[in-house]
Design an enzyme around this catalytic site. Structure first.
Site, mmCIF file in Angstrom:
data_model
loop_
_atom_site.group_PDB
_atom_site.id
_atom_site.type_symbol
_atom_site.label_atom_id
_atom_site.label_comp_id
_atom_site.label_asym_id
_atom_site.label_seq_id
_atom_site.Cartn_x
_atom_site.Cartn_y
_atom_site.Cartn_z
ATOM 1 N N GLN A 1 4.708 9.075 7.320
ATOM 2 C CA GLN A 1 3.785 9.980 6.613
ATOM 3 C C GLN A 1 4.250 11.422 6.745
ATOM 4 O O GLN A 1 4.229 12.184 5.778
ATOM 5 C CB GLN A 1 2.370 9.825 7.163
ATOM 6 C CG GLN A 1 1.747 8.480 6.801
ATOM 7 C CD GLN A 1 0.349 8.305 7.346
ATOM 8 O OE1 GLN A 1 -0.156 9.140 8.100
ATOM 9 N NE2 GLN A 1 -0.287 7.209 6.986
ATOM 10 N N ARG B 1 -8.731 11.961 12.716
ATOM 11 C CA ARG B 1 -7.274 11.778 12.879
ATOM 12 C C ARG B 1 -6.532 13.113 12.873
ATOM 13 O O ARG B 1 -6.886 14.030 12.134
ATOM 14 C CB ARG B 1 -6.751 10.843 11.779
ATOM 15 C CG ARG B 1 -7.398 9.470 11.886
ATOM 16 C CD ARG B 1 -6.855 8.488 10.895
ATOM 17 N NE ARG B 1 -5.467 8.152 11.185
ATOM 18 C CZ ARG B 1 -4.724 7.381 10.410
ATOM 19 N NH1 ARG B 1 -5.239 6.879 9.300
ATOM 20 N NH2 ARG B 1 -3.476 7.108 10.733
ATOM 21 N N ARG C 1 2.848 5.966 -3.276
ATOM 22 C CA ARG C 1 3.990 6.773 -3.721
ATOM 23 C C ARG C 1 4.216 6.629 -5.222
ATOM 24 O O ARG C 1 4.605 7.581 -5.900
ATOM 25 C CB ARG C 1 5.237 6.367 -2.932
ATOM 26 C CG ARG C 1 5.181 6.879 -1.465
ATOM 27 C CD ARG C 1 6.005 6.009 -0.551
ATOM 28 N NE ARG C 1 6.130 6.530 0.797
ATOM 29 C CZ ARG C 1 5.244 6.335 1.786
ATOM 30 N NH1 ARG C 1 4.134 5.648 1.559
ATOM 31 N NH2 ARG C 1 5.456 6.826 2.993
ATOM 32 N N GLY D 1 -5.303 7.847 5.512
ATOM 33 C CA GLY D 1 -4.409 8.826 6.134
ATOM 34 C C GLY D 1 -3.167 9.057 5.289
ATOM 35 O O GLY D 1 -2.659 10.184 5.202
ATOM 36 N N LYS E 1 0.837 -1.212 0.000
ATOM 37 C CA LYS E 1 0.000 0.000 0.000
ATOM 38 C C LYS E 1 0.870 1.259 0.000
ATOM 39 O O LYS E 1 0.620 2.187 -0.759
ATOM 40 C CB LYS E 1 -0.925 -0.035 1.223
ATOM 41 C CG LYS E 1 -1.888 1.134 1.317
ATOM 42 C CD LYS E 1 -3.109 0.774 2.145
ATOM 43 C CE LYS E 1 -2.841 0.720 3.631
ATOM 44 N NZ LYS E 1 -2.620 2.042 4.231
ATOM 45 N N SER E 2 1.885 1.285 0.847
ATOM 46 C CA SER E 2 2.742 2.481 0.927
ATOM 47 C C SER E 2 3.428 2.743 -0.410
ATOM 48 O O SER E 2 3.498 3.884 -0.876
ATOM 49 C CB SER E 2 3.815 2.289 1.997
ATOM 50 O OG SER E 2 3.219 2.222 3.271
ATOM 51 N N ASP F 1 1.961 -1.193 11.845
ATOM 52 C CA ASP F 1 0.606 -1.599 11.450
ATOM 53 C C ASP F 1 0.285 -3.044 11.819
ATOM 54 O O ASP F 1 -0.842 -3.506 11.607
ATOM 55 C CB ASP F 1 0.424 -1.421 9.939
ATOM 56 C CG ASP F 1 0.429 0.052 9.555
ATOM 57 O OD1 ASP F 1 0.029 0.887 10.386
ATOM 58 O OD2 ASP F 1 0.847 0.362 8.418
ATOM 59 N N ARG G 1 -7.552 -3.128 9.738
ATOM 60 C CA ARG G 1 -6.632 -4.060 10.418
ATOM 61 C C ARG G 1 -7.283 -4.701 11.653
ATOM 62 O O ARG G 1 -6.919 -5.807 12.043
ATOM 63 C CB ARG G 1 -5.316 -3.372 10.746
ATOM 64 C CG ARG G 1 -4.616 -2.847 9.487
ATOM 65 C CD ARG G 1 -3.138 -2.666 9.627
ATOM 66 N NE ARG G 1 -2.625 -1.799 8.572
ATOM 67 C CZ ARG G 1 -2.311 -2.190 7.327
ATOM 68 N NH1 ARG G 1 -2.453 -3.448 6.970
ATOM 69 N NH2 ARG G 1 -1.868 -1.321 6.435
ATOM 70 N N SER H 1 7.244 8.972 12.190
ATOM 71 C CA SER H 1 6.158 8.910 11.216
ATOM 72 C C SER H 1 6.663 9.044 9.791
ATOM 73 O O SER H 1 7.177 10.085 9.393
ATOM 74 C CB SER H 1 5.126 10.009 11.490
ATOM 75 O OG SER H 1 4.234 10.094 10.394
HETATM 76 C C1 S3P Z 1 2.519 4.804 6.257
HETATM 77 C C2 S3P Z 1 3.086 5.155 7.446
HETATM 78 C C3 S3P Z 1 2.576 4.721 8.754
HETATM 79 C C4 S3P Z 1 1.587 3.555 8.624
HETATM 80 C C5 S3P Z 1 0.616 3.757 7.493
HETATM 81 C C6 S3P Z 1 1.346 3.916 6.174
HETATM 82 C C7 S3P Z 1 3.115 5.299 5.002
HETATM 83 O O1 S3P Z 1 1.881 5.806 9.356
HETATM 84 O O2 S3P Z 1 0.899 3.372 9.841
HETATM 85 O O3 S3P Z 1 -0.276 2.669 7.401
HETATM 86 O O4 S3P Z 1 2.799 4.773 3.922
HETATM 87 O O5 S3P Z 1 3.921 6.238 5.078
HETATM 88 P P1 S3P Z 1 2.634 6.884 10.304
HETATM 89 O O6 S3P Z 1 3.518 7.690 9.480
HETATM 90 O O7 S3P Z 1 1.496 7.670 10.903
HETATM 91 O O8 S3P Z 1 3.347 6.059 11.341
#
Ligand code: S3P
Length: 449
Positions: A170, A123, A27, A95, A22-23, A320, A395, A168
């Protein structure tokens, strides 16, 4: 809103192709939309979260073609080429889409309003709006911190040198993405290293980006306004999705499951170290590189897990995976204790309190602290028989679907729909391996997944 009933059926046997990470998928769409030229992506995760990113990039002027079966073609607009969308952007449950896109928008002279579902609207966004304001973007957020939120980007962004107060990926990625259209060097200092997919992909696309480990921090420096080369990318399978099958195969006696071509980025693989510390039988095979990210096949066989009180891995490398690890702890021998996890309270749900409630509803003795949980394991199946509320958190739904495979009475997950955000094929894959799972609609009718 179908519910999902989970119960033991047989040992889990066979192999599974885990959908794209997913990440990396988020991107890949964002960065290829900023490249000069046409990118080809295969193995993209086509869950709701990533599709929300695709819609957003289209609304801001990029051309993204979904060719079928995870194959996509993206015509980029070049760094600096995003345009104001003619509608608000609904990011659903995602998010990652929201926070990363805020970074991209911050350094473009455009104005965008973002909203999302009830989970996403709850959030915290200050973690990105605070540093992005310092770069020159301005925000109008509900109660100063929440979606819906309007962001007005700036045509004259200032490069930032910033240390996020929490671990983080993100936040780090939002700042690096903002740094793309900012002249000068944007620097992010991490006290704890987090997943580095943004850094790897930017580097593969020709950006001038350096990562240095200095004393007790990791420093990422990005030179702004690069011309990004288009990519041809095959997205590895998602280790976070794999974790559900890894735990399921560990818990159910006599299981033997092979997960194919899973991403092994060292900043993501904490779950393997954690499960091995509990006695899981996990072997990595066929380790190789796939477009700048390590991958491997994972073989997992059933075994009696032991409790764990101090994890041998950094929590950020498996952030996660805690919900499903908590379920593993409930079946382990002994009492497990997990601390240092206050970030879990601001995920898709408050994962400490929601997991504690779900475990208690299924007969597990749990103590909740401000930053963690203590879980008494049954050294075998949990009593089960309870109903779990998921609070729009994929999850939570999948973690309890796994626990139901090791429960004396069926576990009911009151809403299975959040699974669509990250792992649409989860129920089918689990059933194909031998799991007992049924979707039940409001009328009580049982459906094939
Ligand atoms: C993610 C970062 C994580 C993770 C999320 C995906 C990302 O969040 O929990 O599911 O793709 O950068 P945080 O940056 O809030 O830890």
């Amino acid at each position: 809103m179908p519910s999902l009933v989970s119960h033991p059926k047989s040992a889990l046997i066979g192999s599974a192709q885990i959908p794209g990470d997913k990440s990396i998928s988020h991107r890949a769409l964002m960065l290829s939309a900023l490249a000069v030229g046409k990118s080809r992506i295969s193995g993209l995760l086509e869950g709701e979260d990533v599709l929300a990113t695709a819609s957003a990039m289209r609304l801001m002027g990029a051309t993204l073609d979904q060719l079928g079966d995870g194959n996509w073609q993206v015509q980029g607009v070049g760094v600096g080429g995003l345009t104001t969308p003619d509608d608000i952007m609904d990011m659903g449950n995602s998010g990652t889409s929201t926070r990363l896109l805020m970074g991209l928008i911050a350094s473009h002279d455009i104005t965008v309003t973002l909203t999302g579902d009830a989970s996403l609207r709850g959030r915290p966004m200050r973690r990105v709006t605070d540093p992005l304001s310092k770069m020159g973007a301005s925000f109008e957020a509900r109660d100063g911190a929440y979606l819906p939120l309007t962001i007005k980007g700036t045509s004259m962004p200032l490069p930032l040198d910033y240390t996020p107060p929490m671990a983080s990926a993100q936040v780090k990625s939002a700042l690096l993405l903002a740094g793309l259209n900012t002249s000068g060097i944007t620097r992010v200092r991490e006290k704890t290293a987090t997943r580095d997919h943004t850094e790897r992909m930017l580097s593969a696309m020709g950006a001038d980006i350096h990562v240095e480990d200095q004393d007790d921090e990791r420093v990422i420096s990005l030179v702004g306004q690069p011309e990004l080369k288009p990519i041809t990318l095959d997205v590895p399978g998602d280790i976070s999705s794999s974790a559900f099958l890894m735990v399921a195969a560990s818990l159910v006696p006599n299981s033997d499951v092979m997960l194919k071509r899973v991403g092994m980025n060292p900043l993501r693989t904490g779950i393997i170290g954690a499960l091995r510390a509990m006695g899981a039988d996990i072997r990595l095979l066929n380790e190789r590189d796939l477009g700048g990210e390590p991958v491997a096949d994972i073989r997992v066989c059933g075994s009696q897990l032991q409790a764990v009180t101090s994890l041998p891995v950094d929590p950020s490398t498996m952030i996660d995976e805690f919900p499903v690890l908590f379920c593993a702890a409930a079946t382990a021998k002994g009492t497990s204790r997990f601390t240092g996890l206050s970030e879990l309270r601001v995920k898709e749900s408050d994962r400490l309190s929601v997991m504690a409630a779900g475990l208690k509803a299924n007969g597990v003795d749990v103590t909740e602290f401000e930053d963690g949980l203590e879980i008494k394991g049954f050294a075998g199946p949990v009593p089960g028989g309870g109903t779990v509320e998921t609070f729009l958190d994929h999850r939570i739904a999948m973690a309890f679907a796994v626990l139901g495979q090791m429960a004396d009475a069926p576990i009911t997950i009151e809403d299975a729909s959040p699974i669509q955000t990250s792992f649409p094929s989860f129920i089918n894959l689990m059933k194909a391996l031998g799991a007992g799972l049924e979707l039940v609609d409001e009328t009580g009718t049982v459906h094939k997944a």
